[in-house]
Design a protein around this motif. Sequence first.
Motif, PDB file in Angstrom:
ATOM      1  N   ASP A  19     -12.656 -15.763  -8.483  1.00 30.82           N
ATOM      2  CA  ASP A  19     -11.729 -14.768  -7.958  1.00 30.82           C
ATOM      3  C   ASP A  19     -10.518 -15.431  -7.315  1.00 30.82           C
ATOM      4  O   ASP A  19     -10.657 -16.420  -6.594  1.00 30.82           O
ATOM      5  N   THR A  20      -9.352 -14.873  -7.573  1.00 28.61           N
ATOM      6  CA  THR A  20      -8.117 -15.312  -6.929  1.00 28.61           C
ATOM      7  C   THR A  20      -7.544 -14.116  -6.187  1.00 28.61           C
ATOM      8  O   THR A  20      -7.413 -13.032  -6.758  1.00 28.61           O
ATOM      9  N   HIS A  21      -7.246 -14.315  -4.911  1.00 28.47           N
ATOM     10  CA  HIS A  21      -6.700 -13.260  -4.060  1.00 28.47           C
ATOM     11  C   HIS A  21      -5.276 -13.629  -3.675  1.00 28.47           C
ATOM     12  O   HIS A  21      -4.998 -14.788  -3.361  1.00 28.47           O
ATOM     13  N   ALA A  22      -4.394 -12.640  -3.701  1.00 30.51           N
ATOM     14  CA  ALA A  22      -3.005 -12.864  -3.296  1.00 30.51           C
ATOM     15  C   ALA A  22      -2.607 -11.795  -2.291  1.00 30.51           C
ATOM     16  O   ALA A  22      -3.038 -10.638  -2.380  1.00 30.51           O
ATOM     17  N   ARG A  23      -1.782 -12.225  -1.348  1.00 34.80           N
ATOM     18  CA  ARG A  23      -1.227 -11.317  -0.343  1.00 34.80           C
ATOM     19  C   ARG A  23       0.277 -11.552  -0.336  1.00 34.80           C
ATOM     20  O   ARG A  23       0.737 -12.678  -0.144  1.00 34.80           O
ATOM     21  N   ALA A  24       1.049 -10.482  -0.581  1.00 33.97           N
ATOM     22  CA  ALA A  24       2.507 -10.558  -0.573  1.00 33.97           C
ATOM     23  C   ALA A  24       2.997  -9.847   0.689  1.00 33.97           C
ATOM     24  O   ALA A  24       2.706  -8.665   0.885  1.00 33.97           O
ATOM     25  N   VAL A  25       3.715 -10.585   1.533  1.00 30.88           N
ATOM     26  CA  VAL A  25       4.169 -10.042   2.816  1.00 30.88           C
ATOM     27  C   VAL A  25       5.694 -10.007   2.831  1.00 30.88           C
ATOM     28  O   VAL A  25       6.344 -11.046   2.735  1.00 30.88           O
ATOM     29  N   LEU A  26       6.248  -8.804   2.956  1.00 27.87           N
ATOM     30  CA  LEU A  26       7.686  -8.609   3.056  1.00 27.87           C
ATOM     31  C   LEU A  26       8.055  -8.513   4.530  1.00 27.87           C
ATOM     32  O   LEU A  26       7.458  -7.736   5.275  1.00 27.87           O
ATOM     33  N   THR A  27       9.029  -9.307   4.943  1.00 19.89           N
ATOM     34  CA  THR A  27       9.538  -9.254   6.311  1.00 19.89           C
ATOM     35  C   THR A  27      11.014  -8.883   6.252  1.00 19.89           C
ATOM     36  O   THR A  27      11.791  -9.523   5.539  1.00 19.89           O
ATOM     37  N   THR A  28      11.390  -7.843   7.005  1.00 21.86           N
ATOM     38  CA  THR A  28      12.773  -7.387   7.021  1.00 21.86           C
ATOM     39  C   THR A  28      13.511  -7.980   8.219  1.00 21.86           C
ATOM     40  O   THR A  28      12.910  -8.649   9.056  1.00 21.86           O
ATOM     41  N   LEU A  29      14.804  -7.694   8.293  1.00 22.55           N
ATOM     42  CA  LEU A  29      15.623  -8.236   9.379  1.00 22.55           C
ATOM     43  C   LEU A  29      15.136  -7.813  10.756  1.00 22.55           C
ATOM     44  O   LEU A  29      15.258  -8.564  11.714  1.00 22.55           O
ATOM     45  N   ASP A  30      14.607  -6.596  10.870  1.00 19.00           N
ATOM     46  CA  ASP A  30      14.120  -6.137  12.171  1.00 19.00           C
ATOM     47  C   ASP A  30      12.655  -6.528  12.397  1.00 19.00           C
ATOM     48  O   ASP A  30      11.981  -5.978  13.247  1.00 19.00           O
ATOM     49  N   THR A  31      12.186  -7.478  11.625  1.00 10.47           N
ATOM     50  CA  THR A  31      10.825  -8.043  11.673  1.00 10.47           C
ATOM     51  C   THR A  31       9.725  -7.044  11.319  1.00 10.47           C
ATOM     52  O   THR A  31       8.567  -7.275  11.627  1.00 10.47           O
ATOM     53  N   SER A  32      10.091  -5.957  10.653  1.00  8.82           N
ATOM     54  CA  SER A  32       9.063  -5.083  10.107  1.00  8.82           C
ATOM     55  C   SER A  32       8.389  -5.805   8.952  1.00  8.82           C
ATOM     56  O   SER A  32       9.022  -6.597   8.256  1.00  8.82           O
ATOM     57  N   THR A  33       7.115  -5.538   8.749  1.00  8.52           N
ATOM     58  CA  THR A  33       6.423  -6.148   7.622  1.00  8.52           C
ATOM     59  C   THR A  33       5.692  -5.085   6.811  1.00  8.52           C
ATOM     60  O   THR A  33       5.243  -4.075   7.346  1.00  8.52           O
ATOM     61  N   VAL A  34       5.605  -5.337   5.525  1.00 15.11           N
ATOM     62  CA  VAL A  34       4.824  -4.529   4.600  1.00 15.11           C
ATOM     63  C   VAL A  34       4.031  -5.527   3.769  1.00 15.11           C
ATOM     64  O   VAL A  34       4.562  -6.546   3.330  1.00 15.11           O
ATOM     65  N   THR A  35       2.749  -5.239   3.564  1.00 16.41           N
ATOM     66  CA  THR A  35       1.870  -6.175   2.864  1.00 16.41           C
ATOM     67  C   THR A  35       1.243  -5.530   1.638  1.00 16.41           C
ATOM     68  O   THR A  35       0.762  -4.401   1.698  1.00 16.41           O
ATOM     69  N   GLY A  36       1.243  -6.270   0.524  1.00 15.32           N
ATOM     70  CA  GLY A  36       0.567  -5.853  -0.696  1.00 15.32           C
ATOM     71  C   GLY A  36      -0.510  -6.864  -1.037  1.00 15.32           C
ATOM     72  O   GLY A  36      -0.412  -8.041  -0.685  1.00 15.32           O
ATOM     73  N   ARG A  37      -1.543  -6.408  -1.712  1.00 21.22           N
ATOM     74  CA  ARG A  37      -2.664  -7.292  -2.055  1.00 21.22           C
ATOM     75  C   ARG A  37      -2.993  -7.176  -3.539  1.00 21.22           C
ATOM     76  O   ARG A  37      -2.841  -6.111  -4.134  1.00 21.22           O
ATOM     77  N   GLY A  38      -3.449  -8.287  -4.098  1.00 16.30           N
ATOM     78  CA  GLY A  38      -3.842  -8.306  -5.501  1.00 16.30           C
ATOM     79  C   GLY A  38      -4.987  -9.276  -5.727  1.00 16.30           C
ATOM     80  O   GLY A  38      -5.147 -10.241  -4.986  1.00 16.30           O
ATOM     81  N   VAL A  39      -5.780  -8.994  -6.748  1.00 13.59           N
ATOM     82  CA  VAL A  39      -6.941  -9.829  -7.082  1.00 13.59           C
ATOM     83  C   VAL A  39      -6.964 -10.054  -8.584  1.00 13.59           C
ATOM     84  O   VAL A  39      -6.637  -9.161  -9.366  1.00 13.59           O
ATOM     85  N   ALA A  40      -7.364 -11.249  -8.979  1.00 13.91           N
ATOM     86  CA  ALA A  40      -7.612 -11.560 -10.393  1.00 13.91           C
ATOM     87  C   ALA A  40      -9.009 -12.164 -10.478  1.00 13.91           C
ATOM     88  O   ALA A  40      -9.406 -12.959  -9.617  1.00 13.91           O
ATOM     89  N   ARG A  41      -9.747 -11.767 -11.490  1.00 11.49           N
ATOM     90  CA  ARG A  41     -11.101 -12.292 -11.688  1.00 11.49           C
ATOM     91  C   ARG A  41     -11.196 -12.912 -13.073  1.00 11.49           C
ATOM     92  O   ARG A  41     -10.942 -12.253 -14.075  1.00 11.49           O
ATOM     93  N   ARG A  42     -11.589 -14.186 -13.087  1.00 11.98           N
ATOM     94  CA  ARG A  42     -11.731 -14.880 -14.369  1.00 11.98           C
ATOM     95  C   ARG A  42     -13.067 -14.514 -14.988  1.00 11.98           C
ATOM     96  O   ARG A  42     -14.107 -14.508 -14.330  1.00 11.98           O
ATOM     97  N   ASN A  43     -13.030 -14.202 -16.271  1.00 19.91           N
ATOM     98  CA  ASN A  43     -14.267 -13.993 -17.011  1.00 19.91           C
ATOM     99  C   ASN A  43     -14.974 -15.339 -17.102  1.00 19.91           C
ATOM    100  O   ASN A  43     -14.358 -16.336 -17.501  1.00 19.91           O
ATOM    101  N   PRO A  44     -16.237 -15.417 -16.741  1.00 15.18           N
ATOM    102  CA  PRO A  44     -16.940 -16.705 -16.742  1.00 15.18           C
ATOM    103  C   PRO A  44     -16.930 -17.438 -18.086  1.00 15.18           C
ATOM    104  O   PRO A  44     -17.079 -18.656 -18.121  1.00 15.18           O
TER     105      PRO A  44
END
Length: 86
Positions: A19-44
């Motif tokens: 499994d590979t996990h990713a977290r994408a974090v957007l930071t704006t000028l006023d230091t607000s943040t929004v976070t997205g998440r994603g996962v990839a799973r390799r077939n064995p």
Amino acid sequence: MMEAKQWTVQIYITEDGDDTHARAVLTTLDTSTVTGRGVARRNPIDRSIPEIGDELAASRALEDLAIRLHDVASDDIVQLAGPAEA
């Protein structure tokens, strides 16, 4: 004069077995943040090519981030938009 703004997106990737996990974090000028998440799973039965898992998980995190950012904008429109008070 045109105002330039810069928002930053940082992508954090971790691997746990197939499994590979990713977290994408957007930071704006006023230091607000929004976070997205994603996962990839390799077939064995597939060859282990970590870069592919990274790419898939990161793209899914960015897609999730885009949806969440759109939701934030939609909420702002509902709360803040409309005719200006005179």
